[in-house]
Write an enzyme that holds these catalytic residues in place. Structure first.
Site, PDB file in Angstrom:
ATOM      1  N   GLU A  67      58.046  23.885  40.195  1.00  0.00           N
ATOM      2  CA  GLU A  67      57.592  22.494  40.258  1.00  0.00           C
ATOM      3  C   GLU A  67      57.087  22.153  41.660  1.00  0.00           C
ATOM      4  O   GLU A  67      57.340  21.089  42.218  1.00  0.00           O
ATOM      5  CB  GLU A  67      58.707  21.531  39.825  1.00  0.00           C
ATOM      6  CG  GLU A  67      59.271  21.801  38.451  1.00  0.00           C
ATOM      7  CD  GLU A  67      58.276  21.673  37.308  1.00  0.00           C
ATOM      8  OE1 GLU A  67      57.221  21.043  37.486  1.00  0.00           O
ATOM      9  OE2 GLU A  67      58.554  22.220  36.227  1.00  0.00           O
ATOM     10  N   SER A 109      57.382  28.903  34.784  1.00  0.00           N
ATOM     11  CA  SER A 109      58.826  29.091  34.975  1.00  0.00           C
ATOM     12  C   SER A 109      59.284  30.450  34.468  1.00  0.00           C
ATOM     13  O   SER A 109      60.139  31.091  35.081  1.00  0.00           O
ATOM     14  CB  SER A 109      59.604  27.972  34.276  1.00  0.00           C
ATOM     15  OG  SER A 109      59.290  26.728  34.860  1.00  0.00           O
TER      16      SER A 109
END
Length: 186
Positions: A82, A16
């Site tokens: 994700e 991330s």
């Protein structure tokens, strides 16, 4: 030529953080990006990509019903966090966005779950991505971590259960293959 990229790693490798940095780099050059994360990842709120280092950003979400061919505007780059939660059809759509519409698509996600089983989205990304990159992480023993271990609140390893259980450092550890199979990582 635009490509579909898959950047994968075990838990806690900075996926991330890397995604947020790429978005910043594009925007710093005056280019528009579109960011997505899975609606089921609500660790920091729905539609929020958060780095363990602190930076976070409100983004769009994808569900199992999202059609990327219909929802992606013309942008300089599409970033998906994700990505293991993508369906096989969605991975095919993202490949088409890159190949036909000419928009680079960079997906970040896990390759496998806590049992060592591939996520369907990740399996298709490994099959269709034009560029695949492993983001490195280390096991507690010092070797390269490639696997994920799920743990309970007391830190005991969980070996059975649903493939998807949203959690962070309190629920998952990264491990090398040796520690994953020997149980040394948890």
């Amino acid at each position: 030529m635009a490509k579909l990229y898959f950047r994968y790693s075990a838990m806690n490798a900075g996926k991330s953080t890397s995604l947020l940095q790429v978005a910043h780099n594009y925007e710093e050059q005056g280019q528009q990006v579109k960011l997505y994360t899975a609606v089921i990842d609500d660790r920091y709120g729905v539609g929020v990509i958060t780095s363990r280092l602190g930076p976070q950003r409100q983004v769009d979400t994808f569900t199992p019903h999202t059609n990327f061919l219909d929802s992606v505007p013309q942008v300089a780059c599409l970033l998906v966090d994700e990505a293991q939660f993508l369906s096989t059809a969605q991975v095919q759509q993202l490949h088409q966005v890159a190949q036909v519409r000419g928009i680079p698509v960079i997906c970040y996600g896990l390759r496998s779950d806590f049992r060592g089983e591939p996520f369907p989205g990740s399996a298709y990304l490994l099959a269709l991505a034009d560029d695949i990159e492993e983001i490195k992480n280390i096991c507690s023993c010092g070797k390269k971590a490639t696997m994920n271990i799920r743990v309970d609140a007391e830190g005991r390893r969980i070996k059975e259960g649903e493939q998807v259980s949203i959690g962070g450092n309190e629920s998952y550890l990264q491990a090398c293959g040796r520690c994953f199979y020997s149980g040394a990582g948890a």
